[in-house]
Structure formats: structure tokens, C-alpha cells
Design a protein around this motif. Sequence first.
Motif, PDB file in Angstrom:
ATOM      1  N   ILE A  11       0.835  -1.203   0.000  1.00 29.02           N
ATOM      2  CA  ILE A  11       0.000   0.000   0.000  1.00 29.02           C
ATOM      3  C   ILE A  11       0.867   1.248   0.000  1.00 29.02           C
ATOM      4  O   ILE A  11       1.845   1.351   0.749  1.00 29.02           O
ATOM      5  CB  ILE A  11      -0.951  -0.003   1.216  1.00 29.02           C
ATOM      6  CG1 ILE A  11      -2.091  -0.990   0.981  1.00 29.02           C
ATOM      7  CG2 ILE A  11      -1.506   1.373   1.492  1.00 29.02           C
ATOM      8  CD1 ILE A  11      -3.099  -1.034   2.082  1.00 29.02           C
ATOM      9  N   ASP A  12       0.494   2.202  -0.858  1.00 22.69           N
ATOM     10  CA  ASP A  12       1.255   3.440  -1.019  1.00 22.69           C
ATOM     11  C   ASP A  12       0.270   4.586  -1.205  1.00 22.69           C
ATOM     12  O   ASP A  12      -0.766   4.425  -1.861  1.00 22.69           O
ATOM     13  CB  ASP A  12       2.181   3.336  -2.230  1.00 22.69           C
ATOM     14  CG  ASP A  12       3.131   4.510  -2.341  1.00 22.69           C
ATOM     15  OD1 ASP A  12       2.671   5.597  -2.748  1.00 22.69           O
ATOM     16  OD2 ASP A  12       4.314   4.341  -2.021  1.00 22.69           O
ATOM     17  N   PRO A  13       0.526   5.766  -0.637  1.00 24.14           N
ATOM     18  CA  PRO A  13      -0.408   6.891  -0.801  1.00 24.14           C
ATOM     19  C   PRO A  13      -0.620   7.314  -2.246  1.00 24.14           C
ATOM     20  O   PRO A  13      -1.634   7.960  -2.557  1.00 24.14           O
ATOM     21  CB  PRO A  13       0.270   8.019   0.000  1.00 24.14           C
ATOM     22  CG  PRO A  13       1.177   7.337   0.954  1.00 24.14           C
ATOM     23  CD  PRO A  13       1.640   6.105   0.261  1.00 24.14           C
ATOM     24  N   VAL A  18      -7.603   1.407  -4.645  1.00 23.87           N
ATOM     25  CA  VAL A  18      -7.012   0.209  -4.049  1.00 23.87           C
ATOM     26  C   VAL A  18      -8.072  -0.545  -3.255  1.00 23.87           C
ATOM     27  O   VAL A  18      -8.884   0.056  -2.545  1.00 23.87           O
ATOM     28  CB  VAL A  18      -5.834   0.573  -3.133  1.00 23.87           C
ATOM     29  CG1 VAL A  18      -5.257  -0.668  -2.466  1.00 23.87           C
ATOM     30  CG2 VAL A  18      -4.759   1.288  -3.922  1.00 23.87           C
ATOM     31  N   LYS A  19      -8.060  -1.851  -3.350  1.00 24.23           N
ATOM     32  CA  LYS A  19      -8.901  -2.708  -2.519  1.00 24.23           C
ATOM     33  C   LYS A  19      -8.019  -3.743  -1.849  1.00 24.23           C
ATOM     34  O   LYS A  19      -7.050  -4.240  -2.441  1.00 24.23           O
ATOM     35  CB  LYS A  19      -9.999  -3.388  -3.353  1.00 24.23           C
ATOM     36  CG  LYS A  19     -11.165  -2.484  -3.716  1.00 24.23           C
ATOM     37  CD  LYS A  19     -12.254  -3.244  -4.420  1.00 24.23           C
ATOM     38  CE  LYS A  19     -13.509  -2.385  -4.583  1.00 24.23           C
ATOM     39  NZ  LYS A  19     -13.260  -1.141  -5.297  1.00 24.23           N
ATOM     40  N   VAL A  20      -8.363  -4.065  -0.589  1.00 22.56           N
ATOM     41  CA  VAL A  20      -7.558  -5.014   0.174  1.00 22.56           C
ATOM     42  C   VAL A  20      -8.463  -6.092   0.756  1.00 22.56           C
ATOM     43  O   VAL A  20      -9.640  -5.864   1.046  1.00 22.56           O
ATOM     44  CB  VAL A  20      -6.781  -4.312   1.317  1.00 22.56           C
ATOM     45  CG1 VAL A  20      -5.744  -3.367   0.761  1.00 22.56           C
ATOM     46  CG2 VAL A  20      -7.728  -3.584   2.261  1.00 22.56           C
ATOM     47  N   LEU A  21      -7.902  -7.288   0.912  1.00 19.18           N
ATOM     48  CA  LEU A  21      -8.577  -8.409   1.556  1.00 19.18           C
ATOM     49  C   LEU A  21      -7.899  -8.640   2.900  1.00 19.18           C
ATOM     50  O   LEU A  21      -6.711  -8.959   2.950  1.00 19.18           O
ATOM     51  CB  LEU A  21      -8.484  -9.656   0.679  1.00 19.18           C
ATOM     52  CG  LEU A  21      -9.170 -10.924   1.213  1.00 19.18           C
ATOM     53  CD1 LEU A  21     -10.668 -10.720   1.320  1.00 19.18           C
ATOM     54  CD2 LEU A  21      -8.848 -12.118   0.325  1.00 19.18           C
ATOM     55  N   THR A  22      -8.638  -8.453   3.993  1.00 15.30           N
ATOM     56  CA  THR A  22      -8.010  -8.467   5.304  1.00 15.30           C
ATOM     57  C   THR A  22      -8.893  -9.159   6.331  1.00 15.30           C
ATOM     58  O   THR A  22     -10.086  -9.353   6.130  1.00 15.30           O
ATOM     59  CB  THR A  22      -7.745  -7.032   5.804  1.00 15.30           C
ATOM     60  OG1 THR A  22      -8.996  -6.366   6.019  1.00 15.30           O
ATOM     61  CG2 THR A  22      -6.920  -6.242   4.816  1.00 15.30           C
ATOM     62  N   ARG A  23      -8.253  -9.496   7.432  1.00 16.49           N
ATOM     63  CA  ARG A  23      -8.972  -9.960   8.619  1.00 16.49           C
ATOM     64  C   ARG A  23      -8.836  -8.897   9.702  1.00 16.49           C
ATOM     65  O   ARG A  23      -7.752  -8.340   9.910  1.00 16.49           O
ATOM     66  CB  ARG A  23      -8.402 -11.290   9.132  1.00 16.49           C
ATOM     67  CG  ARG A  23      -9.170 -11.840  10.345  1.00 16.49           C
ATOM     68  CD  ARG A  23      -8.491 -13.074  10.914  1.00 16.49           C
ATOM     69  NE  ARG A  23      -8.443 -14.171   9.963  1.00 16.49           N
ATOM     70  CZ  ARG A  23      -9.463 -14.994   9.721  1.00 16.49           C
ATOM     71  NH1 ARG A  23     -10.604 -14.813  10.349  1.00 16.49           N
ATOM     72  NH2 ARG A  23      -9.331 -15.983   8.854  1.00 16.49           N
ATOM     73  N   CYS A  24      -9.931  -8.603  10.391  1.00 15.83           N
ATOM     74  CA  CYS A  24      -9.906  -7.648  11.500  1.00 15.83           C
ATOM     75  C   CYS A  24      -9.348  -8.373  12.730  1.00 15.83           C
ATOM     76  O   CYS A  24      -9.980  -9.288  13.259  1.00 15.83           O
ATOM     77  CB  CYS A  24     -11.311  -7.116  11.771  1.00 15.83           C
ATOM     78  SG  CYS A  24     -11.399  -5.978  13.153  1.00 15.83           S
ATOM     79  N   TYR A  97       2.852   3.219   6.634  1.00 16.14           N
ATOM     80  CA  TYR A  97       1.607   3.945   6.397  1.00 16.14           C
ATOM     81  C   TYR A  97       0.475   3.384   7.248  1.00 16.14           C
ATOM     82  O   TYR A  97       0.559   2.286   7.811  1.00 16.14           O
ATOM     83  CB  TYR A  97       1.224   3.866   4.911  1.00 16.14           C
ATOM     84  CG  TYR A  97       2.307   4.374   3.994  1.00 16.14           C
ATOM     85  CD1 TYR A  97       2.623   5.730   3.944  1.00 16.14           C
ATOM     86  CD2 TYR A  97       3.036   3.491   3.183  1.00 16.14           C
ATOM     87  CE1 TYR A  97       3.628   6.192   3.112  1.00 16.14           C
ATOM     88  CE2 TYR A  97       4.038   3.955   2.349  1.00 16.14           C
ATOM     89  CZ  TYR A  97       4.334   5.308   2.324  1.00 16.14           C
ATOM     90  OH  TYR A  97       5.331   5.768   1.509  1.00 16.14           O
ATOM     91  N   LYS A  98      -0.595   4.166   7.328  1.00 18.49           N
ATOM     92  CA  LYS A  98      -1.825   3.776   8.001  1.00 18.49           C
ATOM     93  C   LYS A  98      -2.995   3.987   7.039  1.00 18.49           C
ATOM     94  O   LYS A  98      -2.920   4.808   6.127  1.00 18.49           O
ATOM     95  CB  LYS A  98      -2.054   4.616   9.265  1.00 18.49           C
ATOM     96  CG  LYS A  98      -1.092   4.340  10.397  1.00 18.49           C
ATOM     97  CD  LYS A  98      -1.335   5.288  11.558  1.00 18.49           C
ATOM     98  CE  LYS A  98      -2.721   5.152  12.130  1.00 18.49           C
ATOM     99  NZ  LYS A  98      -2.913   5.994  13.334  1.00 18.49           N
ATOM    100  N   ILE A  99      -4.075   3.269   7.287  1.00 19.19           N
ATOM    101  CA  ILE A  99      -5.306   3.427   6.508  1.00 19.19           C
ATOM    102  C   ILE A  99      -6.261   4.325   7.268  1.00 19.19           C
ATOM    103  O   ILE A  99      -6.417   4.201   8.489  1.00 19.19           O
ATOM    104  CB  ILE A  99      -5.958   2.052   6.244  1.00 19.19           C
ATOM    105  CG1 ILE A  99      -5.159   1.273   5.205  1.00 19.19           C
ATOM    106  CG2 ILE A  99      -7.400   2.215   5.780  1.00 19.19           C
ATOM    107  CD1 ILE A  99      -5.723  -0.104   4.904  1.00 19.19           C
ATOM    108  N   ASN A 100      -6.897   5.243   6.556  1.00 23.81           N
ATOM    109  CA  ASN A 100      -7.904   6.118   7.133  1.00 23.81           C
ATOM    110  C   ASN A 100      -9.257   5.825   6.497  1.00 23.81           C
ATOM    111  O   ASN A 100      -9.404   5.899   5.265  1.00 23.81           O
ATOM    112  CB  ASN A 100      -7.531   7.590   6.918  1.00 23.81           C
ATOM    113  CG  ASN A 100      -6.222   7.958   7.594  1.00 23.81           C
ATOM    114  OD1 ASN A 100      -6.013   7.656   8.754  1.00 23.81           O
ATOM    115  ND2 ASN A 100      -5.334   8.608   6.858  1.00 23.81           N
ATOM    116  N   PHE A 101     -10.239   5.462   7.323  1.00 24.06           N
ATOM    117  CA  PHE A 101     -11.578   5.198   6.824  1.00 24.06           C
ATOM    118  C   PHE A 101     -12.316   6.516   6.610  1.00 24.06           C
ATOM    119  O   PHE A 101     -12.257   7.414   7.447  1.00 24.06           O
ATOM    120  CB  PHE A 101     -12.364   4.344   7.814  1.00 24.06           C
ATOM    121  CG  PHE A 101     -12.047   2.873   7.736  1.00 24.06           C
ATOM    122  CD1 PHE A 101     -10.756   2.420   7.559  1.00 24.06           C
ATOM    123  CD2 PHE A 101     -13.059   1.934   7.859  1.00 24.06           C
ATOM    124  CE1 PHE A 101     -10.465   1.070   7.487  1.00 24.06           C
ATOM    125  CE2 PHE A 101     -12.785   0.576   7.794  1.00 24.06           C
ATOM    126  CZ  PHE A 101     -11.485   0.141   7.612  1.00 24.06           C
TER     127      PHE A 101
END
Length: 249
Positions: A11-13, A18-24, A97-101
Amino acid sequence: MEQQMTLLCDIDPMMDDVKVLTRCIIIWKSHAAGKPNQPWGLDVVLQDPEGNRIQASIKLENMNKFLAVLDEGSCYRIGDFGVGENEGKFPLLNHHYKINFYQNTSVTRVIHFDQNLCGFKFEPFQNFTSNRFGSIDTVDKASVSNCLFSTKLYLNEDIPEIVAFKQRYSENDGEYEKNHAISLYSPMKKEVTIEEFFAGAIKKMVGSIRESGYEYEAIMYAKVQKIHRENGWTYTGCNIRQFLKFLND
């Protein structure tokens, strides 16, 4: 044609759409020190099928919306989010980096892509004994301390990896399963006797209080003779100055 998922490590700004497949992995509410009932937002740790992790932040105005969707241990396809620097003096993860919702960030629940419901990433035991961890790595060691509200303890949980570890360990001579369970201790309520309560105290009668020429703290042990109904289930009280005046009168 379904869009290809991006790994969290990539992931890059500067990337678009972009879409990601993740587990919370874990969710916690961020708040100022000493004010747990006044959260300023929601924080989440996400992990993809390759074991890469990233932290996601949700502002207060969007917190309830995503709290209704996100569950620890569930998997999601996430898109339409922002990417920013992973700033802070003590970063939780070593990702840059961090993701911002955002309000329009899409979060879709999907089937589990593996059986690692807790999102564990195991380290070789020698890394613990030699303390080979960077200053920005978050790990579980023998001592437990809170890490920016994100520390989580598992007590006697039936976690597959832990069950398998205990099974292997209990196969050694002299080891039993009960040796690897944490007993929850609930102390019994102790009733203090009058003798214990007044141990070391100097006993004085009420009348001798006015003979004291200096201020000090005192505990009065007395029997209530009358309850004034107009004051409710209480007895009339006064401060020490009023009480001394009463004695002199």
C-alpha cells in the motif's frame, strides 16, 4: 472482472482505487488518558492472507457506522480509503503507512481466507530469550503492559495454535494439561473485627476532644441513639467546630 486485491505491504499513498482483503485482528477505542468514556475515534489492526499488517483509524463521526460492521476475527474486502503516514512517537506497527476510513469507505464481509481467527504471527522462541526485537515491534513477552489501548489477553481460550502447543508440551514426561491453565482468583471478602480496626489507635472519650490543642484526624465509633425521620435514613451530623461548641454549651 473482479479487481485484484493489493497486499498490505504494497500500500502506497500514490496508488488509486485500491482494494484489500483483510482480517480484522483487534478493535479498540482511542481516548485521552483517564477519559475512557470520551473516545476520539476507533482504531483497527488488519492482517492480509500473507500475514502483512496495517493499522486503520476511524474518526469519531464515523465510529458508530463501522462499529456495526467490523467484528474481531472476521474477514473483509475494503476499498475507497485513504492512506497516510504512520506517525506518532510509539507506532504500534512497523508499517510506513496507516489506513484512514472515510464516510464512503466500503467494507464487505467475506468468507474466512484461513483459520487463523486471532491473527497470530508466531516468533521463534530464541527471539524472546535474546530479545531480538526492534524498538517499534509489538510482541507478547513474559511481562504484559498496555500498548496504546491495543493489548488483548486470552485466558484459557480454545485457540487451535495454543491447544496444539499444550498438547505437544504435555507429551513430555512430568507435564500435565492442568499445569498450563490460568486459574482465575477471586479473593474472599475479609470481615475486619473491631480489634483489628482499632489496632494501634489511641482511645479517647468524646469529652476529651476539646482538650486537644492541635488538629488531627479522628474516627468516631459510637451508637446511633435516634434517627430523625425528616432527614431520611440518616442522623444529624455536624463538623468538629460545631461539635466542640455543643460540648462547651
